[in-house]
Design an enzyme around this catalytic site. Structure first.
Site, PDB file in Angstrom:
ATOM      1  N   LYS A 159       0.829  -1.208   0.000  1.00 49.37           N
ATOM      2  CA  LYS A 159       0.000   0.000   0.000  1.00 49.37           C
ATOM      3  C   LYS A 159       0.864   1.258   0.000  1.00 49.37           C
ATOM      4  O   LYS A 159       0.599   2.224   0.701  1.00 49.37           O
ATOM      5  CB  LYS A 159      -0.925  -0.007   1.219  1.00 49.37           C
ATOM      6  CG  LYS A 159      -1.886  -1.190   1.228  1.00 49.37           C
ATOM      7  CD  LYS A 159      -2.794  -1.156   2.431  1.00 49.37           C
ATOM      8  CE  LYS A 159      -3.703  -2.355   2.504  1.00 49.37           C
ATOM      9  NZ  LYS A 159      -4.637  -2.473   1.433  1.00 49.37           N
ATOM     10  N   CYS A 160       1.887   1.246  -0.819  1.00 53.11           N
ATOM     11  CA  CYS A 160       2.875   2.317  -0.861  1.00 53.11           C
ATOM     12  C   CYS A 160       2.853   2.966  -2.246  1.00 53.11           C
ATOM     13  O   CYS A 160       2.517   2.311  -3.236  1.00 53.11           O
ATOM     14  CB  CYS A 160       4.256   1.707  -0.574  1.00 53.11           C
ATOM     15  SG  CYS A 160       5.649   2.827  -0.721  1.00 53.11           S
ATOM     16  N   GLY A 161       3.242   4.216  -2.307  1.00 50.39           N
ATOM     17  CA  GLY A 161       3.349   4.885  -3.603  1.00 50.39           C
ATOM     18  C   GLY A 161       4.359   4.218  -4.525  1.00 50.39           C
ATOM     19  O   GLY A 161       4.290   4.362  -5.746  1.00 50.39           O
ATOM     20  N   PHE A 162       5.289   3.467  -3.948  1.00 48.93           N
ATOM     21  CA  PHE A 162       6.299   2.770  -4.748  1.00 48.93           C
ATOM     22  C   PHE A 162       5.887   1.338  -5.107  1.00 48.93           C
ATOM     23  O   PHE A 162       6.618   0.641  -5.804  1.00 48.93           O
ATOM     24  CB  PHE A 162       7.639   2.737  -4.002  1.00 48.93           C
ATOM     25  CG  PHE A 162       8.248   4.094  -3.803  1.00 48.93           C
ATOM     26  CD1 PHE A 162       8.753   4.816  -4.875  1.00 48.93           C
ATOM     27  CD2 PHE A 162       8.316   4.664  -2.542  1.00 48.93           C
ATOM     28  CE1 PHE A 162       9.310   6.074  -4.703  1.00 48.93           C
ATOM     29  CE2 PHE A 162       8.875   5.921  -2.352  1.00 48.93           C
ATOM     30  CZ  PHE A 162       9.371   6.632  -3.437  1.00 48.93           C
ATOM     31  N   THR A 163       4.727   0.899  -4.652  1.00 50.50           N
ATOM     32  CA  THR A 163       4.272  -0.473  -4.908  1.00 50.50           C
ATOM     33  C   THR A 163       4.297  -0.847  -6.392  1.00 50.50           C
ATOM     34  O   THR A 163       4.645  -1.983  -6.721  1.00 50.50           O
ATOM     35  CB  THR A 163       2.873  -0.698  -4.293  1.00 50.50           C
ATOM     36  OG1 THR A 163       2.967  -0.475  -2.879  1.00 50.50           O
ATOM     37  CG2 THR A 163       2.361  -2.100  -4.541  1.00 50.50           C
TER      38      THR A 163
END
Length: 162
Positions: A36-40
């Protein structure tokens, strides 16, 4: 204290022992991951690199971690399912761990001791930091979360050709 990359051991997503001595002779990219990360979306490029080079001796190990913004809250089973359904991930995803602090996994304690980050900072700053290990078990490079996996292509190729 661990003296060699190949002395390391961790748990796979099923909780079974994964010994790093099986990685001898391989180029390895180790990444702390989160769903659930912007980098996912980096999972996509990681999988592309893995598929491109796995037959040439390249391995990626993903280590889920919930220490940054609570962005990996799921169980090991949920994490694996998410990776497979959303990004077609086939590279090994290990058991969820801590990468910083007193409960940090020994794998990350070793990696951080071998290659500091920006300005000598040893701690992991966020999800999707990457450590590149050569075929002799030497940690040769550390990359921030901002580094796109596709930008590592040339370096991986170079290490595989040695």
């Amino acid at each position: 204290m661990t003296t060699s990359f190949y002395d390391l051991e961790c748990k796979d997503k099923k909780g079974e022992s994964f010994k790093f001595d099986q990685l001898k002779g391989k180029v390895v990219l180790i990444v702390n991951v989160a769903s659930k990360c912007g980098f996912t979306p980096q999972y996509k490029e990681l999988e592309e690199l893995y598929k491109k080079y796995q037959d040439k001796g390249f391995v990626i190990l993903g280590f889920p971690c919930n220490q940054f913004g609570k962005q990996e809250p799921g169980s090991d089973e949920q994490i694996t399912e998410f990776c497979q359904l959303n990004y077609g991930v086939t590279f090994p995803i290990m058991k969820k761990i801590d990468v910083n602090g007193s409960n940090a996994d020994s794998v990350y304690n070793y990696l951080k001791s071998q290659k500091a980050g920006l300005l000598g900072f040893k701690g992991i700053k966020w999800n999707f930091e990457k450590f590149l290990v050569d075929s002799n078990g030497k940690v040769v490079q550390r990359f921030s979360s901002l580094t796109k996996p596709s930008s590592l292509d040339q370096e991986i190729q170079s290490l595989l050709s040695k």
